[in-house]
Design a protein around this motif. Structure first.
Motif, mmCIF file in Angstrom:
data_model
loop_
_atom_site.group_PDB
_atom_site.id
_atom_site.type_symbol
_atom_site.label_atom_id
_atom_site.label_comp_id
_atom_site.label_asym_id
_atom_site.label_seq_id
_atom_site.Cartn_x
_atom_site.Cartn_y
_atom_site.Cartn_z
ATOM 1 N N ILE A 209 2.265 -34.783 -22.208
ATOM 2 C CA ILE A 209 1.643 -36.154 -21.380
ATOM 3 C C ILE A 209 2.739 -36.794 -20.566
ATOM 4 O O ILE A 209 3.148 -37.830 -20.466
ATOM 5 N N SER A 210 3.423 -35.779 -19.789
ATOM 6 C CA SER A 210 4.440 -36.237 -18.819
ATOM 7 C C SER A 210 3.822 -36.952 -17.734
ATOM 8 O O SER A 210 2.712 -36.923 -17.426
ATOM 9 N N THR A 211 4.685 -38.098 -16.887
ATOM 10 C CA THR A 211 4.058 -38.363 -15.994
ATOM 11 C C THR A 211 3.831 -37.534 -14.784
ATOM 12 O O THR A 211 4.720 -36.571 -14.520
ATOM 13 N N ALA A 212 2.864 -37.917 -14.254
ATOM 14 C CA ALA A 212 2.282 -36.604 -13.332
ATOM 15 C C ALA A 212 3.492 -36.458 -12.265
ATOM 16 O O ALA A 212 3.741 -37.626 -11.646
ATOM 17 N N GLY A 213 3.515 -35.233 -11.823
ATOM 18 C CA GLY A 213 4.914 -34.908 -10.734
ATOM 19 C C GLY A 213 6.037 -34.737 -11.462
ATOM 20 O O GLY A 213 7.109 -34.305 -10.441
ATOM 21 N N LYS A 214 6.419 -34.875 -12.657
ATOM 22 C CA LYS A 214 7.626 -34.869 -13.206
ATOM 23 C C LYS A 214 7.975 -33.777 -14.188
ATOM 24 O O LYS A 214 9.049 -33.129 -14.145
ATOM 25 N N GLU A 215 6.866 -32.952 -14.658
ATOM 26 C CA GLU A 215 7.244 -31.726 -15.715
ATOM 27 C C GLU A 215 6.887 -30.495 -14.588
ATOM 28 O O GLU A 215 5.719 -30.347 -14.424
ATOM 29 N N ALA A 216 7.923 -30.120 -14.288
ATOM 30 C CA ALA A 216 7.766 -28.831 -13.264
ATOM 31 C C ALA A 216 6.717 -27.946 -13.725
ATOM 32 O O ALA A 216 5.940 -27.442 -12.935
ATOM 33 N N SER A 217 6.710 -27.429 -15.060
ATOM 34 C CA SER A 217 5.691 -26.648 -15.469
ATOM 35 C C SER A 217 5.291 -26.969 -16.841
ATOM 36 O O SER A 217 4.146 -27.209 -17.183
ATOM 37 N N GLY A 218 6.195 -26.799 -17.750
ATOM 38 C CA GLY A 218 6.106 -26.842 -19.185
ATOM 39 C C GLY A 218 5.722 -25.394 -19.708
ATOM 40 O O GLY A 218 4.960 -24.751 -18.811
ATOM 41 N N THR A 219 6.229 -24.908 -20.716
ATOM 42 C CA THR A 219 5.940 -23.747 -21.347
ATOM 43 C C THR A 219 5.527 -23.828 -22.830
ATOM 44 O O THR A 219 4.740 -22.928 -23.556
ATOM 45 N N GLY A 220 5.909 -24.810 -23.672
ATOM 46 C CA GLY A 220 5.299 -25.051 -24.824
ATOM 47 C C GLY A 220 3.891 -25.357 -24.834
ATOM 48 O O GLY A 220 3.023 -24.895 -25.623
ATOM 49 N N ASN A 221 3.257 -26.107 -23.593
ATOM 50 C CA ASN A 221 1.891 -26.287 -23.295
ATOM 51 C C ASN A 221 1.136 -24.757 -23.679
ATOM 52 O O ASN A 221 0.006 -24.839 -24.085
ATOM 53 N N MET A 222 1.811 -23.878 -23.200
ATOM 54 C CA MET A 222 1.201 -22.329 -23.185
ATOM 55 C C MET A 222 1.141 -22.095 -24.643
ATOM 56 O O MET A 222 0.184 -21.305 -24.947
ATOM 57 N N LYS A 223 2.203 -22.321 -25.237
ATOM 58 C CA LYS A 223 2.450 -21.465 -26.598
ATOM 59 C C LYS A 223 1.206 -22.066 -27.689
ATOM 60 O O LYS A 223 0.751 -21.396 -28.158
ATOM 61 N N LEU A 224 1.257 -23.502 -27.532
ATOM 62 C CA LEU A 224 0.362 -24.126 -28.376
ATOM 63 C C LEU A 224 -1.132 -23.789 -28.045
ATOM 64 O O LEU A 224 -1.758 -23.417 -29.060
ATOM 65 N N ALA A 225 -1.587 -23.630 -27.080
ATOM 66 C CA ALA A 225 -2.912 -23.205 -26.468
ATOM 67 C C ALA A 225 -3.134 -21.973 -26.926
ATOM 68 O O ALA A 225 -4.365 -21.630 -27.410
ATOM 69 N N LEU A 226 -2.232 -21.110 -26.665
ATOM 70 C CA LEU A 226 -2.442 -19.701 -27.116
ATOM 71 C C LEU A 226 -2.464 -19.601 -28.577
ATOM 72 O O LEU A 226 -3.313 -18.676 -29.001
ATOM 73 N N ASN A 227 -1.983 -20.371 -29.506
ATOM 74 C CA ASN A 227 -2.228 -20.510 -30.958
ATOM 75 C C ASN A 227 -3.378 -21.336 -31.389
ATOM 76 O O ASN A 227 -3.574 -21.688 -32.451
ATOM 77 N N GLY A 228 -4.223 -21.721 -30.312
ATOM 78 C CA GLY A 228 -5.417 -22.285 -30.596
ATOM 79 C C GLY A 228 -5.286 -23.954 -30.817
ATOM 80 O O GLY A 228 -6.260 -24.493 -31.549
ATOM 81 N N ALA A 229 -4.279 -24.441 -30.127
ATOM 82 C CA ALA A 229 -4.335 -26.062 -30.024
ATOM 83 C C ALA A 229 -4.870 -26.271 -28.928
ATOM 84 O O ALA A 229 -4.975 -25.822 -27.947
#
Ligand code: 7GP
Length: 845
Positions: free
Chosen positions: A677-697
């Protein structure tokens, strides 16, 4: 022992390992008794005691290392014989985590090791817990580097990681009355089985001193640098084991020592402390990782760390080139750049550019143009943030004192760039010269500063951002003039994560299900998981998938209990926000919503709401006051809510201490919801988002960084998007954002913020949580928490309702796992190869 090693050696050049259980057992026992010394006392060993487990962990790691080192040697030989191009990844951070389980999985030796240890009376998973995390990084940038090394070895590319052998990695965190307390990380207090010291590759690094212009026979002058001090860099190699591949690469970490250990004269005179002075000063350089995430540190020691590691690495790169191809002369320029790529992981290694130039000019007698052309073909730079406070600028005065020769080179680069390239594009345009110069002529205090990012852009042949929206912003907002000057230089490589660590190793139950469903090596070809989409509505499959999620949640409830004493139900929604603590990541938006939920529940205890557990993990930079205030606030609010029987366990809040890679590996498989939930334009990418989704979150998130690309992959029905867009945030800033409007117009926001002023959450200490309210009102709410509150709260409501529809949720969770193929770091690496590095793989078969 020697015969056994030979037998195994002959089989390790390919990706097949023939280490059988008998041999492995012999090796483990050999290391236990011969390398570590026998720990059996009176023929009895206590298998439950930590020391015994540690010894077996160590012996198992050493046994495995025999296979790994052999593969490393074979890989280096093969890479050298094939004369392939290599990439040298320069990064001040590598967040490696633990290595045993990962190395076993990558070598396909996990199962047999598990059996052998069982026969010896141990659980492998339990022994793996004994290893220290290699926490040589802060957050996303460091973990990305670790994932990239995994992918490079997996794909059989010739790659070397370069970094610092920090004695202390990222601090350990615990909470005292809710406050973050930091203690030193001691990852190699008793040595590390994974590293190989390479004394033969030691480097001597000059610094300080003075320069003079020395007249030459032809009438010209040459700049001569007489250094005032020398540091010694000693490399330690950590093998990087590819998954199901023939390659083991190395991560080479430099330790700093004094040129001479101590001063005999001072020692003999009884001045023991002074005798050690030099050593202490030198060792400080690699003593500790700076714990700042997205904030430039600014001290001289950090500058010297950067220089020390760049100088060691660049010299090592040249030395390795020469060992393979002979002398480095100007005639070899083309050849050098066809064999060597250097990637700068953000601006931290920028000095490598100046050091390469200095070596070519002063030690290898290159002419300026030859040296500069070579440098421009070799370097490329990745930008990881747009936050202004993270953009490094070093005072010219500091450069002048520590690296006087490098500064003269920097001036010349700048002069040529401004007079030739900028002037050709914008003739006689002083504004453009000022905007693009490497030297910032002075803002605050009129201090002249070196803009490290400008040097990187000017010297690199490619500059990339780490997700599409971020790369677009790098072009439009960060470097618009550079983009006009060189329209092809700025590009995108969307980040990725290694599915080996972040699914195969950390989520064995889900991995087994995927193995049985997917007829391919999905841990390599992650896009194959899309086949699961066909089963997203299949009742049996849904049941299996969600049963695994439940089991993982049960395991996490135990961990939560053990670490915090808090009881949570595995039937509740596990809503997870794990990442560094930063205002832009907005843990306080999550907190504000939790407080609002609590307030709603108190007002109406019968309120319809599926039980939800909010789980946090985050470290705050020790000097970042508001980030620490937010941790304190979450802990205090958690205390109150978790002990309030009026809300019947509908709401729980857990802050797990000491968030790190190995803890992430336990949380991620158990997550239902991923907070991005970063302010739009501030989080360059994020990678935790990918890990969590990959594990079904399922993600609840803003249209920021890689969330946008995740939404494209999974579709809008399988993600909860909320908040302002990048353009809306910009518009708000342009039109004047006034957070107090939201405070006055939204009764719930006002009540929640005012609550923080009372002593409700901190009995007897009214105002202890007020700094958060102050930052959001008087402080101007720079990250638009209040502007996004309602939208976030609405999305949370929808999510809570959606979870109650078991079939719908199972479908969403399955589709998230199925559709993450794009975010395999192997794909990111192939993008770098195709667009930036141009390497070819070299494998044994
Ligand atoms: C991070 C970014 O914040 C994150 O969005 C990205 O996914 C990650 O890099 C990898 O690209 N940045 C840092 O960790 C950091 O320290 C300052 O950036 C240079």
């Amino acid at each position: 022992m020697v015969t056994i090693t030979k037998n195994i050696n002959s089989n390790t050049s390919s990706n097949k390992n023939t280490l059988d259980s008998a041999m492995l057992k012999v090796r483990i026992e050999h290391h236990l008794s011969h390398t570590l010394g026998d720990i059996i006392i009176n023929n009895v060993i206590d298998k439950q005691c930590t020391e015994t487990k540690k010894a077996y962990w160590h012996a198992t790691s050493l046994a495995l290392n025999e296979v790994i080192t052999e593969k490393l040697n074979q890989s280096q030989l093969r890479q050298s014989q094939s004369a392939c191009k290599s990439v040298n990844y320069l990064s001040l951070e590598y967040l490696m985590g633990r290595l045993l389980s990962n190395n076993l999985h990558n070598l396909d030796l996990y199962t047999i090791t598990e059996k052998v240890l069982k026969s010896l009376g141990f659980e492998l998973a339990d022994l793996c817990e004994q290893g220290a995390d290699l926490a040589l990084g802060n957050g996303g940038l460091g973990r990305l580097a670790a994932c990239f090394l995994d992918s490079l070895a997996t794909l059989d590319y010739n790659a070397m990681g370069y970094g610092i052998h920090y004695q202390h990695g990222l601090f350990k965190q615990h909470f005292a009355d809710g406050h973050q307390v930091e203690t030193p990380d001691m990852w190699r207090e008793f040595g590390s089985p994974w590293e190989i010291c390479r004394p033969e590759s030691t480097q001597l690094i000059p610094l300080y001193g003075h320069i003079e212009e020395v007249p030459q026979a032809d009438g010209s002058t040459e700049t001569k640098w007489t250094a005032g001090k020398t540091l010694k860099g000693v490399p330690y190699d950590i093998p990087i084991v590819g998954y199901n591949s023939s390659t083991v690469n190395a991560l080479r970490l430099w330790q700093c020592r004094a040129d001479s250990a101590f001063d005999w004269d001072k020692f003999n005179n009884g001045d023991y402390l002074m005798a050690l002075e030099q050593q202490v000063h030198a060792e400080i350089v690699s003593k500790v990782l700076y714990p700042n995430d997205e904030h430039a540190a600014g001290q001289e020691l950090r500058f010297i760390q950067q220089y020390f590691f760049c100088a060691c690495s660049v010299r090592d790169i040249i030395k390795r080139y020469q060992a393979q191809y002979g002398a480095l002369t100007p005639a070899q320029s083309e050849h050098f750049s066809s064999k060597v790529a250097i990637q700068l992981n953000d601006t931290h290694p920028t000095i490598a550019i100046l050091e390469l130039m200095r070596l070519l000019l002063d030690e290898f007698q290159f002419q300026w143009q030859d040296a500069w052309q070579l440098a421009r073909k070799v370097f490329a730079y990745t930008n990881h943030t747009l936050l202004p406070e993270a953009l490094e600028k070093w005072p010219v005065k500091l450069f002048e004192r520590v690296l006087p020769r490098h500064l003269t080179i920097l001036y010349r680069i700048n002069e040529a760039f401004l007079n030739e390239e900028v002037n050709a594009m914008w003739p006689n345009n002083d504004n453009m010269r000022r905007a693009l110069s490497i030297i910032d002529e002075g803002g605050e205090g009129n201090e002249r500063k070196v803009r490290m990012a400008h040097l990187c852009v000017i010297a690199s042949h490619k500059v990339n951002g780490v997700a599409q929206v971020h790369s677009d912003l790098v072009k439009s907002d960060l470097f618009p003039e550079f983009n006009q000057l060189w329209p092809k230089k700025l590009t995108n490589v969307t980040n990725g994560i290694t599915p080996r660590r972040w699914l195969k190793a950390c989520n064995p139950l889900l991995s087994a299900l995927l193995d049985s469903e997917i007829n391919a090596d999905w841990a390599k070809e992650l896009t194959q998981l899309s086949l699961l989409s066909n089963k997203a509505d299949n009742a049996d499959f849904q049941q299996q998938f969600m049963q695994i999620k439940h089991q993982n949640k049960v395991a996490l409830t135990k961990e939560i209990k053990a670490l915090t004493g808090i009881t949570v139900s595995p039937d509740a929604i596990f809503d997870v926000q794990i990442k560094r603590l930063h205002e832009y990541k907005r843990q306080h938006l999550n907190l504000l919503h939790i407080i609002a939920l609590y307030r709603r529940l108190l007002a109406d205890p019968a309120m319809e709401m599926y039980p939800q557990v909010f789980i946090f993990g985050a470290k705050a930079a020790p000097g970042y006051k508001l980030a620490k205030d937010i941790i304190f606030a979450i802990n205090k609010v958690a205390d109150k809510i978790n002990n309030d029987t009026r809300i019947h366990d509908k709401l729980k809040v857990v802050f797990l201490p000491n968030y790190r890679v190995s803890l992430a590996e336990k949380i991620i498989p158990a997550a239902d919801v991923s907070e991005q939930i970063s302010t739009a334009g501030k989080e360059a990418s994020g990678t935790g988002n990918m890990k969590l989704a990959l594990n079904g979150a399922v993600t609840i998130g803003t249209l920021d960084g890689a969330n946008i690309e995740i939404a494209e992959e999974v579709g809008n029905d399988n993600i909860f998007i909320c908040g302002l867009t990048v353009d809306e945030v910009k518009a708000l800033d342009q039109n004047g954002y006034n957070p107090t409007d939201y405070y006055h117009n939204n009764e719930e926001i006002k009540a929640c913020l005012d609550w923080l002023d009372s002593d409700y959450f901190t009995p007897g200490h009214a105002g202890a949580l007020s700094p958060i309210k102050e930052s959001l009102l008087a402080g101007g709410d720079p990250y638009k928490v209040l502007a996004d509150f309602q939208s976030y709260s609405d999305a949370q409501n929808k999510l809570n309702v959606a979870y109650q529809d078991k079939k719908r949720w199972a479908r969403m969770a399955i589709l998230n796992t199925a559709l993450m193929g794009k975010f395999n770091s192997d794909r990111s690496i192939e993008d770098y190869i195709a667009n930036i590095w141009q390497l070819t793989p070299v494998s044994a078969n």
